[in-house]
Scaffold this motif. Structure first.
Motif, PDB file in Angstrom:
ATOM      1  N   PRO A   1       0.824  -1.205   0.000  1.00 16.64           N
ATOM      2  CA  PRO A   1       0.000   0.000   0.000  1.00 16.64           C
ATOM      3  C   PRO A   1       0.858   1.256   0.000  1.00 16.64           C
ATOM      4  CG  PRO A   1      -0.917  -1.621   1.505  1.00 16.64           C
ATOM      5  CD  PRO A   1       0.400  -2.172   1.045  1.00 16.64           C
ATOM      6  N   GLY A   2       0.461   2.217  -0.842  1.00 15.41           N
ATOM      7  CA  GLY A   2       1.213   3.460  -0.985  1.00 15.41           C
ATOM      8  C   GLY A   2       2.100   3.500  -2.210  1.00 15.41           C
ATOM      9  N   ASP A   3       2.387   2.341  -2.810  1.00 12.89           N
ATOM     10  CA  ASP A   3       3.224   2.316  -4.009  1.00 12.89           C
ATOM     11  C   ASP A   3       2.492   2.949  -5.191  1.00 12.89           C
ATOM     12  OD1 ASP A   3       5.314   1.067  -2.766  1.00 12.89           O
ATOM     13  OD2 ASP A   3       4.850  -0.941  -3.516  1.00 12.89           O
ATOM     14  N   LYS A   4       3.237   3.701  -5.995  1.00 15.47           N
ATOM     15  CA  LYS A   4       2.709   4.245  -7.240  1.00 15.47           C
ATOM     16  C   LYS A   4       2.974   3.252  -8.366  1.00 15.47           C
ATOM     17  CE  LYS A   4       2.919   9.245  -6.469  1.00 15.47           C
ATOM     18  NZ  LYS A   4       3.450  10.521  -7.003  1.00 15.47           N
ATOM     19  N   VAL A   5       1.954   3.015  -9.186  1.00 15.08           N
ATOM     20  CA  VAL A   5       2.108   2.057 -10.285  1.00 15.08           C
ATOM     21  C   VAL A   5       1.509   2.618 -11.578  1.00 15.08           C
ATOM     22  CG1 VAL A   5       2.139  -0.005  -8.821  1.00 15.08           C
ATOM     23  CG2 VAL A   5      -0.050   0.866  -9.682  1.00 15.08           C
ATOM     24  N   ILE A   6       2.128   2.222 -12.671  1.00 11.89           N
ATOM     25  CA  ILE A   6       1.545   2.390 -14.001  1.00 11.89           C
ATOM     26  C   ILE A   6       1.088   1.016 -14.444  1.00 11.89           C
ATOM     27  CG2 ILE A   6       2.007   2.996 -16.412  1.00 11.89           C
ATOM     28  CD1 ILE A   6       4.168   4.898 -15.433  1.00 11.89           C
ATOM     29  N   PHE A   7      -0.074   0.944 -15.074  1.00  8.62           N
ATOM     30  CA  PHE A   7      -0.546  -0.326 -15.612  1.00  8.62           C
ATOM     31  C   PHE A   7       0.011  -0.542 -17.021  1.00  8.62           C
ATOM     32  CE2 PHE A   7      -4.524   0.655 -13.004  1.00  8.62           C
ATOM     33  CZ  PHE A   7      -4.114  -0.128 -11.940  1.00  8.62           C
ATOM     34  N   GLY A   8       0.449  -1.760 -17.286  1.00 10.94           N
ATOM     35  CA  GLY A   8       0.732  -2.155 -18.659  1.00 10.94           C
ATOM     36  C   GLY A   8      -0.520  -2.779 -19.236  1.00 10.94           C
ATOM     37  N   PHE A   9      -0.952  -2.332 -20.415  1.00 11.05           N
ATOM     38  CA  PHE A   9      -2.249  -2.829 -20.895  1.00 11.05           C
ATOM     39  C   PHE A   9      -2.196  -4.301 -21.318  1.00 11.05           C
ATOM     40  CE2 PHE A   9      -0.713  -1.649 -25.160  1.00 11.05           C
ATOM     41  CZ  PHE A   9      -1.279  -2.621 -25.974  1.00 11.05           C
ATOM     42  N   ILE A  10      -0.994  -4.860 -21.406  1.00 10.56           N
ATOM     43  CA  ILE A  10      -0.834  -6.303 -21.514  1.00 10.56           C
ATOM     44  C   ILE A  10      -0.029  -6.737 -20.297  1.00 10.56           C
ATOM     45  CG2 ILE A  10       0.185  -8.204 -22.825  1.00 10.56           C
ATOM     46  CD1 ILE A  10      -0.219  -6.496 -25.328  1.00 10.56           C
ATOM     47  N   PRO A  11      -0.549  -7.666 -19.487  1.00 12.82           N
ATOM     48  CA  PRO A  11       0.199  -8.099 -18.309  1.00 12.82           C
ATOM     49  C   PRO A  11       1.479  -8.809 -18.728  1.00 12.82           C
ATOM     50  CG  PRO A  11      -1.712  -9.510 -18.663  1.00 12.82           C
ATOM     51  CD  PRO A  11      -1.833  -8.375 -19.644  1.00 12.82           C
ATOM     52  N   ALA A  12       2.451  -8.829 -17.836  1.00 16.92           N
ATOM     53  CA  ALA A  12       3.722  -9.509 -18.099  1.00 16.92           C
ATOM     54  C   ALA A  12       4.032 -10.413 -16.914  1.00 16.92           C
ATOM     55  CB  ALA A  12       4.839  -8.491 -18.318  1.00 16.92           C
ATOM     56  N   CYS A  13       3.879 -11.715 -17.123  1.00 18.08           N
ATOM     57  CA  CYS A  13       4.069 -12.667 -16.018  1.00 18.08           C
ATOM     58  C   CYS A  13       5.540 -12.882 -15.706  1.00 18.08           C
ATOM     59  CB  CYS A  13       3.410 -13.996 -16.363  1.00 18.08           C
ATOM     60  SG  CYS A  13       4.249 -14.935 -17.670  1.00 18.08           S
ATOM     61  N   GLY A  14       6.421 -12.724 -16.709  1.00 17.41           N
ATOM     62  CA  GLY A  14       7.850 -12.928 -16.511  1.00 17.41           C
ATOM     63  C   GLY A  14       8.291 -14.371 -16.624  1.00 17.41           C
ATOM     64  N   ARG A  15       7.353 -15.301 -16.871  1.00 19.97           N
ATOM     65  CA  ARG A  15       7.704 -16.719 -16.867  1.00 19.97           C
ATOM     66  C   ARG A  15       7.397 -17.445 -18.172  1.00 19.97           C
ATOM     67  NH1 ARG A  15       5.175 -15.442 -12.199  1.00 19.97           N
ATOM     68  NH2 ARG A  15       3.173 -16.212 -12.978  1.00 19.97           N
ATOM     69  N   CYS A  16       6.434 -16.954 -18.934  1.00 20.34           N
ATOM     70  CA  CYS A  16       6.043 -17.645 -20.168  1.00 20.34           C
ATOM     71  C   CYS A  16       7.158 -17.519 -21.213  1.00 20.34           C
ATOM     72  CB  CYS A  16       4.733 -17.080 -20.703  1.00 20.34           C
ATOM     73  SG  CYS A  16       4.855 -15.406 -21.394  1.00 20.34           S
ATOM     74  N   PRO A  17       7.124 -18.306 -22.283  1.00 17.33           N
ATOM     75  CA  PRO A  17       8.189 -18.233 -23.298  1.00 17.33           C
ATOM     76  C   PRO A  17       8.380 -16.836 -23.885  1.00 17.33           C
ATOM     77  CG  PRO A  17       6.915 -20.236 -23.605  1.00 17.33           C
ATOM     78  CD  PRO A  17       6.206 -19.449 -22.554  1.00 17.33           C
ATOM     79  N   SER A  18       7.288 -16.100 -24.094  1.00 17.37           N
ATOM     80  CA  SER A  18       7.428 -14.757 -24.659  1.00 17.37           C
ATOM     81  C   SER A  18       8.155 -13.829 -23.692  1.00 17.37           C
ATOM     82  CB  SER A  18       6.047 -14.177 -25.000  1.00 17.37           C
ATOM     83  OG  SER A  18       5.450 -14.884 -26.064  1.00 17.37           O
ATOM     84  N   CYS A  19       7.733 -13.805 -22.445  1.00 22.11           N
ATOM     85  CA  CYS A  19       8.402 -12.955 -21.452  1.00 22.11           C
ATOM     86  C   CYS A  19       9.863 -13.361 -21.286  1.00 22.11           C
ATOM     87  CB  CYS A  19       7.683 -13.040 -20.110  1.00 22.11           C
ATOM     88  SG  CYS A  19       6.115 -12.141 -20.020  1.00 22.11           S
ATOM     89  N   ALA A  20      10.097 -14.664 -21.187  1.00 20.54           N
ATOM     90  CA  ALA A  20      11.448 -15.149 -20.940  1.00 20.54           C
ATOM     91  C   ALA A  20      12.393 -14.851 -22.091  1.00 20.54           C
ATOM     92  CB  ALA A  20      11.427 -16.651 -20.667  1.00 20.54           C
ATOM     93  N   SER A  21      11.853 -14.688 -23.303  1.00 15.10           N
ATOM     94  CA  SER A  21      12.686 -14.384 -24.466  1.00 15.10           C
ATOM     95  C   SER A  21      12.721 -12.899 -24.777  1.00 15.10           C
ATOM     96  CB  SER A  21      12.200 -15.169 -25.687  1.00 15.10           C
ATOM     97  OG  SER A  21      10.846 -14.843 -26.007  1.00 15.10           O
ATOM     98  N   GLY A  22      12.218 -12.069 -23.850  1.00 18.58           N
ATOM     99  CA  GLY A  22      12.308 -10.622 -24.020  1.00 18.58           C
ATOM    100  C   GLY A  22      11.192 -10.015 -24.839  1.00 18.58           C
ATOM    101  N   HIS A  23      10.018 -10.656 -24.831  1.00 22.25           N
ATOM    102  CA  HIS A  23       8.873 -10.140 -25.583  1.00 22.25           C
ATOM    103  C   HIS A  23       7.653 -10.064 -24.654  1.00 22.25           C
ATOM    104  CE1 HIS A  23      11.198 -10.534 -29.263  1.00 22.25           C
ATOM    105  NE2 HIS A  23      11.495 -11.761 -28.893  1.00 22.25           N
ATOM    106  N   GLU A  24       7.775  -9.223 -23.639  1.00 18.86           N
ATOM    107  CA  GLU A  24       6.699  -9.099 -22.649  1.00 18.86           C
ATOM    108  C   GLU A  24       5.387  -8.655 -23.288  1.00 18.86           C
ATOM    109  OE1 GLU A  24       8.032  -6.439 -19.647  1.00 18.86           O
ATOM    110  OE2 GLU A  24       9.536  -7.800 -18.839  1.00 18.86           O
ATOM    111  N   ASN A  25       5.461  -7.932 -24.404  1.00 21.31           N
ATOM    112  CA  ASN A  25       4.242  -7.463 -25.069  1.00 21.31           C
ATOM    113  C   ASN A  25       3.399  -8.607 -25.608  1.00 21.31           C
ATOM    114  OD1 ASN A  25       6.375  -7.870 -27.056  1.00 21.31           O
ATOM    115  ND2 ASN A  25       4.997  -6.971 -28.550  1.00 21.31           N
TER     116      ASN A  25
END
Length: 370
Positions: free
Chosen positions: A79-103
């Protein structure tokens, strides 16, 4: 809790601003109080039916706010953290995220359903019905509950009513130039459509070192703004631009052409290819109607001139890296954010904001009063 949100109940109808019931965040989710939300054209595509997301839906996907509560197993937000939303979530674990394609994160598939990533249920309810969320966010609201994968934590000194634009338009436009088009120093670039995305494609091309930047838009205000953001020439139509681009480039045409219109048309792809140089690239960033399946272009020109036609989502960017990077450029005075906001609105004025967008009065309208 009770809160207020803008809901689309039927395609083609105005947004209805009304009270909703909001459940607490569950596992991997956070409750966020909105501070700013951009009025992006993509929400208009839902209204027109060009983007047939399931209804009833809370709109808004370009937002920023302050975390008020966190659910189970959320360890890096508080609570209290400022955040910007990415309109596509990025899990950081799927093949796309892991290969540098969070979009292209696998979580993005949930956008076609509009419910929570964790368990495919709704936290937002009105009139006895579950509500879906635009891009799993629903930023046209006083408060919303989203998955932590949609949040990018930022530093406390950033004004959220400006930073919200990084959730879609800024990154999408900038990345379309820098990543998808791969603009190189000294290249000539054409940007077709100068809205919230196109104006940032102009910024991206300038920062990448483009020699000439040709901005094409029928609205005079947008052509004037493009020149202020780095364009060297501005034209009202592709037809007007074609001959002059040829003259300015000594017949070589534009090395990169970026399409960022409000709504793409298949028969305009060929026109974009016609102003593209040998071995040049056309980047299609703007959305097309979901049912459109025909594109008009010269396949012979495509082959003989080795031209490229590529698509780009979220500017082919990695939001967890690129949003902080762009905020650094903003701090250094190299990226315009304040100047993007043409007019601000209250949540109750969301329909007026979109009417102004349709009439070509805004680069970006922003909801700042909830």
């Amino acid at each position: 809790m009770k809160t207020k949100a803008a809901i689309m109940w039927e395609y083609g109808k105005d947004w209805s601003v009304e009270e909703i019931e909001l459940d607490p965040p569950k596992e991997q989710e956070v409750l966020v109080k909105l501070v700013g939300s951009g009025l992006c054209h993509s929400d208009e595509h839902v209204l027109t039916g060009d983007l047939p997301f399931p209804l009833p839906m809370i709109g808004g996907h370009e937002g920023a706010g302050i975390v008020e509560e966190v659910g189970a197993h959320v360890t890096w937000l508080k609570p209290g953290d400022k955040v910007i939303f990415g309109f596509i979530p990025a899990c950081g674990r799927c093949p796309s995220c892991a290969s540098g394609h969070e979009n292209l994160c696998d979580y993005g598939a949930q956008m076609g359903i509009g419910t929570q990533v964790f368990d495919s249920t709704s936290r937002h309810h009105a009139q006895g019905q579950d509500l879906t969320l635009m891009c799993l966010l629903g930023t046209f609201a006083e408060r919303t509950v989203v998955n932590e994968a949609s949040c990018i934590k930022i530093e406390d000194d950033i004004p959220l009513e400006k930073a919200c634009l990084l959730g879609c338009g800024v990154v999408t436009g900038w990345g379309s130039s820098v990543y998808a088009a791969d603009v190189q120093p000294g290249e000539d670039v054409a940007v077709i459509g100068i809205g919230g995305i196109g104006i940032n494609a102009v910024q991206g091309a300038k920062l990448a070192g483009a020699r000439h930047i040709f901005a094409i838009d029928p609205v005079e205000l947008k052509r004037e703004k493009a020149l202020q953001f780095g364009a060297t020439h501005a034209f009202a139509s592709i037809e007007e631009a074609t001959a002059q681009i040829g003259d300015i480039t000594w017949g070589r045409n534009a090395n990169k052409v970026i399409m960022t219109m409000g709504l793409g048309k298949g028969d305009m792809i060929g026109q974009a290819m016609a102003i593209t140089a040998k071995r040049g690239r056309v980047v299609v960033t703007n959305l097309h109607n979901a049912l459109e399946s025909e594109v008009s272009l010269s396949a012979l020109d495509l082959t003989l001139m080795e031209k490229q036609l590529v698509g780009s989502l979220f500017g082919s960017a990695n939001p967890r890296v690129d949003i902080p990077r762009l905020l650094g450029l903003y701090r250094a005075g190299q990226l315009k954010l304040d100047e993007l906001v043409t007019k601000t609105y209250s949540l109750d004025q969301v329909n007026q904001g979109y009417e102004d967008m349709r009439n070509g009065l805004n680069l970006r309208g922003v909801i700042t009063s909830f």
